[in-house]
Write a protein that holds these residues in place. Structure first.
Motif, PDB file in Angstrom:
ATOM      1  N   PRO A 125      39.249  38.341  17.691  1.00 26.20           N
ATOM      2  CA  PRO A 125      39.672  38.675  16.623  1.00 26.20           C
ATOM      3  C   PRO A 125      39.595  37.558  15.640  1.00 26.20           C
ATOM      4  CG  PRO A 125      41.579  38.193  17.937  1.00 26.20           C
ATOM      5  CD  PRO A 125      40.412  38.133  18.624  1.00 26.20           C
ATOM      6  N   LEU A 126      38.255  37.016  15.228  1.00 24.23           N
ATOM      7  CA  LEU A 126      38.215  35.844  14.522  1.00 24.23           C
ATOM      8  C   LEU A 126      37.290  36.195  13.220  1.00 24.23           C
ATOM      9  CD1 LEU A 126      36.570  33.468  17.221  1.00 24.23           C
ATOM     10  CD2 LEU A 126      39.010  33.307  16.327  1.00 24.23           C
ATOM     11  N   PRO A 127      37.432  35.381  12.146  1.00 23.43           N
ATOM     12  CA  PRO A 127      36.864  35.654  10.976  1.00 23.43           C
ATOM     13  C   PRO A 127      35.230  35.641  11.464  1.00 23.43           C
ATOM     14  CG  PRO A 127      38.301  33.981  10.603  1.00 23.43           C
ATOM     15  CD  PRO A 127      38.404  34.026  12.165  1.00 23.43           C
ATOM     16  N   ALA A 128      34.470  36.403  10.420  1.00 25.60           N
ATOM     17  CA  ALA A 128      33.100  36.629  10.627  1.00 25.60           C
ATOM     18  C   ALA A 128      32.465  35.383  10.933  1.00 25.60           C
ATOM     19  CB  ALA A 128      32.557  37.572   9.747  1.00 25.60           C
ATOM     20  N   SER A 129      32.706  34.407   9.911  1.00 24.28           N
ATOM     21  CA  SER A 129      31.934  33.329  10.188  1.00 24.28           C
ATOM     22  C   SER A 129      32.288  32.409  11.210  1.00 24.28           C
ATOM     23  CB  SER A 129      32.292  32.251   8.896  1.00 24.28           C
ATOM     24  OG  SER A 129      33.470  32.229   8.688  1.00 24.28           O
ATOM     25  N   LEU A 130      33.495  32.348  11.901  1.00 26.60           N
ATOM     26  CA  LEU A 130      33.703  31.660  12.983  1.00 26.60           C
ATOM     27  C   LEU A 130      33.304  32.477  14.310  1.00 26.60           C
ATOM     28  CD1 LEU A 130      37.368  30.332  12.816  1.00 26.60           C
ATOM     29  CD2 LEU A 130      35.256  29.060  13.015  1.00 26.60           C
ATOM     30  N   LEU A 131      33.374  33.736  14.221  1.00 27.26           N
ATOM     31  CA  LEU A 131      32.842  34.569  15.462  1.00 27.26           C
ATOM     32  C   LEU A 131      31.275  34.188  15.552  1.00 27.26           C
ATOM     33  CD1 LEU A 131      33.405  36.728  17.553  1.00 27.26           C
ATOM     34  CD2 LEU A 131      32.809  38.425  15.879  1.00 27.26           C
ATOM     35  N   GLU A 132      30.520  34.229  14.538  1.00 29.31           N
ATOM     36  CA  GLU A 132      29.092  33.672  14.488  1.00 29.31           C
ATOM     37  C   GLU A 132      28.941  32.392  15.020  1.00 29.31           C
ATOM     38  OE1 GLU A 132      24.901  34.326  13.439  1.00 29.31           O
ATOM     39  OE2 GLU A 132      26.465  35.704  13.624  1.00 29.31           O
ATOM     40  N   TYR A 133      29.667  31.559  14.734  1.00 27.11           N
ATOM     41  CA  TYR A 133      29.551  30.501  15.309  1.00 27.11           C
ATOM     42  C   TYR A 133      29.724  30.303  16.861  1.00 27.11           C
ATOM     43  CZ  TYR A 133      31.423  25.751  16.720  1.00 27.11           C
ATOM     44  OH  TYR A 133      31.670  24.721  17.423  1.00 27.11           O
ATOM     45  N   VAL A 134      30.894  30.861  17.085  1.00 25.16           N
ATOM     46  CA  VAL A 134      31.305  30.887  18.613  1.00 25.16           C
ATOM     47  C   VAL A 134      30.070  31.641  19.264  1.00 25.16           C
ATOM     48  CG1 VAL A 134      32.840  31.967  20.371  1.00 25.16           C
ATOM     49  CG2 VAL A 134      33.847  30.869  18.273  1.00 25.16           C
ATOM     50  N   LEU A 135      29.748  32.800  18.878  1.00 25.21           N
ATOM     51  CA  LEU A 135      28.554  33.512  19.658  1.00 25.21           C
ATOM     52  C   LEU A 135      27.172  32.759  19.922  1.00 25.21           C
ATOM     53  CD1 LEU A 135      29.692  37.085  18.712  1.00 25.21           C
ATOM     54  CD2 LEU A 135      30.355  35.988  20.599  1.00 25.21           C
ATOM     55  N   HIS A 136      26.834  32.171  18.575  1.00 23.70           N
ATOM     56  CA  HIS A 136      25.413  31.909  18.615  1.00 23.70           C
ATOM     57  C   HIS A 136      25.156  30.460  18.528  1.00 23.70           C
ATOM     58  CE1 HIS A 136      24.440  36.139  18.191  1.00 23.70           C
ATOM     59  NE2 HIS A 136      25.271  36.106  17.023  1.00 23.70           N
ATOM     60  N   SER A 137      26.139  29.659  18.662  1.00 21.52           N
ATOM     61  CA  SER A 137      25.856  28.021  18.636  1.00 21.52           C
ATOM     62  C   SER A 137      25.906  27.402  20.236  1.00 21.52           C
ATOM     63  CB  SER A 137      26.819  27.389  17.776  1.00 21.52           C
ATOM     64  OG  SER A 137      28.120  27.619  18.269  1.00 21.52           O
ATOM     65  N   ARG A 138      26.277  28.241  21.245  1.00 23.69           N
ATOM     66  CA  ARG A 138      26.459  27.748  22.490  1.00 23.69           C
ATOM     67  C   ARG A 138      25.241  27.999  23.294  1.00 23.69           C
ATOM     68  NH1 ARG A 138      30.674  26.607  19.705  1.00 23.69           N
ATOM     69  NH2 ARG A 138      32.652  26.766  20.634  1.00 23.69           N
ATOM     70  N   LYS A 139      25.037  26.902  24.221  1.00 26.59           N
ATOM     71  CA  LYS A 139      24.161  27.109  25.114  1.00 26.59           C
ATOM     72  C   LYS A 139      24.807  27.980  26.539  1.00 26.59           C
ATOM     73  CE  LYS A 139      21.567  24.363  28.910  1.00 26.59           C
ATOM     74  NZ  LYS A 139      20.247  24.748  28.661  1.00 26.59           N
ATOM     75  N   ARG A 140      23.871  28.950  26.746  1.00 31.30           N
ATOM     76  CA  ARG A 140      24.438  29.815  27.689  1.00 31.30           C
ATOM     77  C   ARG A 140      23.794  29.824  28.905  1.00 31.30           C
ATOM     78  NH1 ARG A 140      29.088  32.657  25.811  1.00 31.30           N
ATOM     79  NH2 ARG A 140      28.638  32.726  23.283  1.00 31.30           N
TER      80      ARG A 140
END
Length: 284
Positions: A125-140
Motif C-alpha cells: 500500500p504505497l504511493p504509485a511513485s514509491l511502488l514503482e521505485y521499490v518494484l523496478h529499482s532492485r536487482k532480482r
C-alpha cells in the motif's frame, strides 16, 4: 555558522509525488554557490537516489542506507561503510524468508531482492511513485542467501515493506518487529509507510553525519539535518541544528530544534533560508 545541511528525501525534499519543488531546488543551488554543503540523507541505497538529484543538483555527498554507507555523489566512491557481516544477516534472512513481506538487502550501494518478493511487492500500500521505485529499482535474484554467500558480501541495510490483510493489518509486521528488536546486534526503525528497516547496532544517519563531518574537517555544530520519520531521529539529534518537517512524526518534532513547513510546502527551502539566510545571496 552552518556549513553542511543534510536533507532526507522521501517526505522531506520530495513532495508527495516524489518530485523536488522548485523552491527546494533553488535553495540547494544557492547553498552550494555560497560554500555550504548540501548533503543527501536517505534510507535508500546509493543507486536508489534518482539520477536528476545526482546530475542536476549540486549534492556533493550522500548519507545512504540509514548511515551504513556514505558516498561522494559524482564519483560514487564510498568514503565510509558499516555493514552487517554475513554471519549476522544470513540467519535473519532465513527467518524473513518464511514471512510475507517485500525484503530488500542494500549491498555495495545497490538494492537487491528476490523474484518471489516482487510478487509480495505488487500488493504494497504505497504511493504509485514509491511502488514503482521499490518494484523496478532492485536487482532480482533467486535467493539472497546464495547471492550473499557466493559473493562474500556484507549488507549495509535491510528494508521490509508489508501488505495488509482484509482488516487493514500489516501481515507479519509485528511478529517480525519483535524478532528483530530482540536481536541486540541490529537497530530497527521505521522509515515511513509502516515499513521496518534495520542496520548493524549503532549504525544510523547520525553516525553517517558524524563520519562525513570528520571527513570534511567540520564540527558537528556546523551541521544541520532535516527529516520527517523515525529513521531521521538520530541525525536530527546529532546535528548542530535538527529540523523537523511540518509533516514529521511527533517523535521527530519533539526531538528537533525547529519545525518547518511540510514537504508539500517546500519546507526544506523554508528551513534553509531561516537558518542560513545570512550566508546566502539573492534569496527572497
Amino acid at each position: 555558522m552552518i556549513k553542511l545541511v543534510a536533507i532526507d528525501l522521501d517526505g522531506t525534499l520530495f513532495d508527495n509525488h516524489s518530485q523536488v519543488p522548485q523552491a527546494n531546488r533553488e535553495a540547494i543551488i544557492n547553498m552550494a554557490e555560497n560554500g555550504i554543503y548540501p548533503v543527501i540523507s536517505t534510507g535508500r541505497p546509493f543507486n536508489g537516489i534518482p539520477a536528476p538529484l545526482k546530475e542536476d543538483l549540486p549534492f556533493a555527498y550522500a548519507i545512504t542506507s540509514n548511515g551504513a554507507g556514505v558516498y561522494e555523489v559524482k564519483t560514487g566512491k564510498c568514503i565510509f561503510e558499516a555493514p552487517m557481516p554475513a554471519d549476522l544477516i544470513l540467519p535473519i534472512i532465513d527467518y524473513l524468508d518464511t514471512k510475507h513481506c517485500h525484503m530488500d538487502a542494500f549491498i555495495n550501494g545497490i538494492g537487491v531482492s528476490t523474484f518471489r518478493c516482487k510478487e509480495h511487492g505488487k500488493k504494497l500500500p504505497l504511493p504509485a511513485s514509491l511502488l514503482e521505485y521499490v518494484l523496478h529499482s532492485r536487482k532480482r535474484v533467486e535467493r539472497l542467501q546464495d547471492y550473499i554467500t557466493q559473493n562474500q558480501y556484507s549488507v549495509q541495510k535491510m528494508t521490509l515493506n508489508f501488505y495488509n490483510d482484509k482488516n487493514g493489518v500489516a501481515v507479519d509486521r509485528e511478529e517480525i518487529r519483535e524478532y528483530l528488536t530482540a536481536n541486540e546486534q541490529v537497530d530497527v526503525v521505521c522509515g515511513g509507510y509502516n515499513n521496518l528497516e534495520f542496520t548493524r547496532h549503532g549504525v544510523n544517519k547520525g553516525l553517517g553525519l558524524q563520519k562525513l563531518a570528520e571527513h570534511l574537517n567540520l564540527t558537528i555544530d556546523e551541521t544541520m539535518a532535516i527529516g520527517d520519520t523515525e529513521n531521521d531521529l538520530s541525525i536530527v539529534k546529532a546535528a548542530g541544528i535538527g529540523v523537523a518537517m511540518g509533516n514529521a512524526t511527533d517523535e521527530i518534532k519533539e526531538a528537533s530544534d525547529y519545525i518547518t513547513d511540510t514537504n508539500e510546502q517546500s519546507g526544506v527551502a523554508s528551513a534553509i533560508y531561516h537558518f542560513c539566510g545570512d550566508s546566502l545571496r539573492n534569496h527572497e
